[in-house]
Design an enzyme around this catalytic site. Structure first.
Site, PDB file in Angstrom:
ATOM      1  N   ASP A  74       0.846  -1.200   0.000  1.00 50.77           N
ATOM      2  CA  ASP A  74       0.000   0.000   0.000  1.00 50.77           C
ATOM      3  C   ASP A  74       0.878   1.246   0.000  1.00 50.77           C
ATOM      4  O   ASP A  74       2.078   1.164   0.241  1.00 50.77           O
ATOM      5  CB  ASP A  74      -0.987   0.003   1.177  1.00 50.77           C
ATOM      6  CG  ASP A  74      -0.314  -0.337   2.480  1.00 50.77           C
ATOM      7  OD1 ASP A  74       0.795   0.173   2.730  1.00 50.77           O
ATOM      8  OD2 ASP A  74      -0.902  -1.111   3.268  1.00 50.77           O
ATOM      9  N   ASP A  76       1.383   5.216   1.319  1.00 54.83           N
ATOM     10  CA  ASP A  76       1.039   6.352   2.173  1.00 54.83           C
ATOM     11  C   ASP A  76       1.608   7.611   1.536  1.00 54.83           C
ATOM     12  O   ASP A  76       2.684   7.576   0.941  1.00 54.83           O
ATOM     13  CB  ASP A  76       1.629   6.160   3.576  1.00 54.83           C
ATOM     14  CG  ASP A  76       1.047   4.935   4.267  1.00 54.83           C
ATOM     15  OD1 ASP A  76      -0.141   4.644   4.033  1.00 54.83           O
ATOM     16  OD2 ASP A  76       1.773   4.271   5.017  1.00 54.83           O
ATOM     17  N   ASP A 150       9.230   6.445  12.782  1.00 55.22           N
ATOM     18  CA  ASP A 150       9.868   5.501  13.709  1.00 55.22           C
ATOM     19  C   ASP A 150      11.307   5.134  13.352  1.00 55.22           C
ATOM     20  O   ASP A 150      12.219   5.311  14.154  1.00 55.22           O
ATOM     21  CB  ASP A 150       8.992   4.249  13.905  1.00 55.22           C
ATOM     22  CG  ASP A 150       8.464   3.644  12.612  1.00 55.22           C
ATOM     23  OD1 ASP A 150       8.878   4.099  11.527  1.00 55.22           O
ATOM     24  OD2 ASP A 150       7.642   2.706  12.691  1.00 55.22           O
TER      25      ASP A 150
HETATM   26  P1  ATP Z   1       4.082  -2.007   6.033  1.00 54.49           P
HETATM   27  O1  ATP Z   1       4.726  -2.200   4.717  1.00 54.49           O
HETATM   28  O2  ATP Z   1       4.138  -3.223   6.861  1.00 54.49           O
HETATM   29  O3  ATP Z   1       2.727  -1.364   5.984  1.00 54.49           O
HETATM   30  P2  ATP Z   1       4.877   0.581   6.961  1.00 54.49           P
HETATM   31  O4  ATP Z   1       6.234   1.128   7.280  1.00 54.49           O
HETATM   32  O5  ATP Z   1       4.155   1.195   5.810  1.00 54.49           O
HETATM   33  O6  ATP Z   1       5.034  -0.971   6.804  1.00 54.49           O
HETATM   34  P3  ATP Z   1       2.667   1.417   8.564  1.00 54.49           P
HETATM   35  O7  ATP Z   1       2.194   0.876   9.848  1.00 54.49           O
HETATM   36  O8  ATP Z   1       1.791   1.339   7.373  1.00 54.49           O
HETATM   37  O9  ATP Z   1       4.041   0.688   8.277  1.00 54.49           O
HETATM   38  O10 ATP Z   1       3.107   2.920   8.822  1.00 54.49           O
HETATM   39  C1  ATP Z   1       3.396   3.836   7.760  1.00 54.49           C
HETATM   40  C2  ATP Z   1       4.506   4.801   8.171  1.00 54.49           C
HETATM   41  O11 ATP Z   1       4.077   5.621   9.255  1.00 54.49           O
HETATM   42  C3  ATP Z   1       5.772   4.124   8.666  1.00 54.49           C
HETATM   43  O12 ATP Z   1       6.631   3.783   7.602  1.00 54.49           O
HETATM   44  C4  ATP Z   1       6.371   5.183   9.573  1.00 54.49           C
HETATM   45  O13 ATP Z   1       7.047   6.166   8.841  1.00 54.49           O
HETATM   46  C5  ATP Z   1       5.134   5.830  10.195  1.00 54.49           C
HETATM   47  N1  ATP Z   1       4.740   5.184  11.450  1.00 54.49           N
HETATM   48  C6  ATP Z   1       3.828   4.205  11.616  1.00 54.49           C
HETATM   49  N2  ATP Z   1       3.677   3.876  12.898  1.00 54.49           N
HETATM   50  C7  ATP Z   1       4.517   4.657  13.589  1.00 54.49           C
HETATM   51  C8  ATP Z   1       4.822   4.817  14.959  1.00 54.49           C
HETATM   52  N3  ATP Z   1       4.239   4.056  15.879  1.00 54.49           N
HETATM   53  N4  ATP Z   1       5.731   5.753  15.310  1.00 54.49           N
HETATM   54  C9  ATP Z   1       6.331   6.525  14.378  1.00 54.49           C
HETATM   55  N5  ATP Z   1       6.091   6.424  13.073  1.00 54.49           N
HETATM   56  C10 ATP Z   1       5.191   5.516  12.664  1.00 54.49           C
HETATM   57 MG    MG Z   2       2.101   0.771   5.261  1.00 57.26          MG
END
Ligand code: ATP
Ligand code: MG
Length: 465
Positions: A74, A76, A150
């Site tokens: 996905d 963002d 994060d």
């Molecule tokens: P995935 O591919 O598993 O979805 P992701 O990195 O996109 O991994 P998400 O949970 O979708 O993970 O979060 C999107 C983004 O938002 C992360 O890449 C990070 O930059 C930020 N983020 C998400 N959760 C947190 C958190 N708890 N603290 C700080 N930043 C966060």
């Molecule tokens: Mg994600």
């Protein structure tokens, strides 16, 4: 300023004095992202925002995956437009969230999350008594937004229009070195949001990255802080972990980091019951295989598997205390679900799927009269049957029963009648037969269930949510 000055004087690129207020800018030759891995809708959102005069970038996990050459699941988007301004630009856009307001932009089934750059002024944000940030909707610059993310590998911005990657925290370097590094001071970051500890585990296991020592060090000590996080958030993060395609590796890593103990009752159960290990391992392998094959996984099936041996134990105890088979199973299911809901916030739908799968199990023992036909018509037959095959494959019950049901399920009417006529009846009618004898080798039917070769979604309930 001071950091900049030190760097000038020392002429060093030491990470501890990295300038995080301006990004390193990488062009296509330097980052090597294949633009074909981008989704059209992600480009549609960034270009719409940019045409309206805003900044807009693909951000977070999607940039990380693009740099790893993996198609993101996905996308963002991060922008300097406020949620209201974003909402106005798209026909189907919804502002959601309390703790962090974000905008969901929908195109058909495709959902994109658009977030406004966050500010760094957390000092005034409302927090709980342990320092966990409760609400935070202050907006800021892109550099501030990057600091708030994060991990270094999750804090990069990609602009599809000029194909540039903006990297504030050395994320590209860390991706190349396969290092998971938290941004800022680790203790402080875990205190603000203890869920980040679960995220360390998920990303390390999923990406096979090494946890940088300072990032990993405080976790064992700070693990209990997760107890203060609302159950629904922990559940969401756990679900992401279990559906990462590396569920088993994630659970092993949780254990290694000391995160499983007393944290989630579920994990205590799963990781510390010798009898269930084989069953859980098969269930998680099957889940991982389904994810890799692009198939859906139902959370109900997953949690029913993780908790099955706890149910079995209680079921046996209730029967030993004189309860009939079926009521005993319901009592056991109630106990297990009750003990998990407090911490895990199992949604009602998931809980009822679990109960369906469990309570179907004794019905597979009845192979006479109309019973098998009736069971076949059960809405969740497929999930119950896949579950039965896992029980066979793990050696909990005789493989013969799984083979019988495979033949019955796949057979025509005449075959089915034949099977009913020749069915091996269980020794004690209606009782759950628990043969613990040596398992006969893997066979057609039983093996399939354990390796995800079964094609329909578990229970045909249409997937993950
Ligand atoms: P995935 O591919 O598993 O979805 P992701 O990195 O996109 O991994 P998400 O949970 O979708 O993970 O979060 C999107 C983004 O938002 C992360 O890449 C990070 O930059 C930020 N983020 C998400 N959760 C947190 C958190 N708890 N603290 C700080 N930043 C966060
Ligand atoms: Mg994600």
């Amino acid at each position: 300023m001071i950091k900049k000055l030190i760097r000038k004087i020392l002429g060093t690129k030491d990470k501890s004095v990295r300038d995080t207020s301006t990004p390193v800018v990488l062009g296509p030759d330097a980052h090597g992202i294949d633009p074909r891995l981008l989704s059209n809708n992600a480009v549609r959102v960034t270009s719409t925002l940019q045409e309206a005069g805003f900044e807009a970038f693909v951000v977070g996990g999607a940039v990380r995956d693009l740099l790893l050459g993996v198609k993101p699941k996905d996308f963002d988007i991060a922008t300097n437009a406020t949620p209201e301004q974003v909402k106005r630009l798209f026909r189907r856009a919804f502002i959601i969230g309390k703790r962090f307001q974000i905008v969901h932009v929908m195109f058909g089934q495709d959902l994109l999350e658009v977030t406004t750059f966050r500010g760094t002024t957390l000092d005034n944000a409302p927090k709980d008594e342990h320092g966990r940030v409760l609400r935070d909707n202050t907006f800021g610059s892109q550099a501030e937004d990057a600091v708030r993310r994060d991990f270094t590998i999750n804090a990069m911005y990609y602009n599809p229009a000029n194909e540039q990657v903006l990297d504030y925290h050395g994320g590209v370097e860390d991706i190349r070195a396969r290092t998971l590094r938290i941004i800022g001071q680790p203790e402080a970051r875990y205190r603000e949001d203890p869920v980040r500890m679960l995220r360390v585990v998920r990303f390390a296991a999923k990406l096979k990255f090494t946890i940088e020592p300072a990032t990993g060090a405080p976790i064992a000590i700070m693990a209990p802080l997760i107890n203060n996080v609302p159950a629904a958030r922990v559940f969401d993060e756990m679900l992401k972990l279990l559906m990462s395609g590396q569920a088993l590796a994630c659970l092993q890593q949780l254990r290694k980091e000391g995160l499983h103990h007393g944290l989630l009752p579920l994990l205590d159960v799963v990781l510390e019951q010798p009898l269930g290990v084989k069953f859980v391992t098969l269930a998680l392998d099957s889940t991982d295989a389904r994810i890799h094959a692009g198939k859906t996984v139902s959370p109900g099936f997953l949690f029913a598997s993780l908790l099955w041996h706890q149910v079995l134990e209680k079921w046996t105890a209730y029967r030993a205390a004189g309860e009939q088979t079926i009521p005993a199973l319901h009592l056991a299911a109630d106990d297990v679900l009750d003990s998990q809901t407090e911490k895990l916030a199992l949604q009602r739908k998931i809980g009822s799927d679990m109960r369906d799968i469990w309570s179907m199990q004794p019905r597979f023992e009845r192979r006479t009269g109309k019973s098998p036909h009736k069971l076949l018509e059960h809405l969740r037959f497929r999930a119950g049957y896949d579950f039965l095959l896992l029980r066979c494959a793990s050696g909990e019950i005789d493989a013969e029963i799984g083979e019988w049901w495979t033949a019955f399920y796949e057979g025509d009417e005449a075959t089915r009648e034949d099977l009913i006529a020749t069915a091996n009846q269980p020794a004690a009618a209606g009782g759950a037969k628990r043969k613990r004898g040596p398992r006969r080798g893997p066979r057609k039917g039983t093996g399939d269930g354990a390796t995800g070769g079964v094609d329909a979604g578990h229970g045909g309930d249409g997937g993950a949510d």
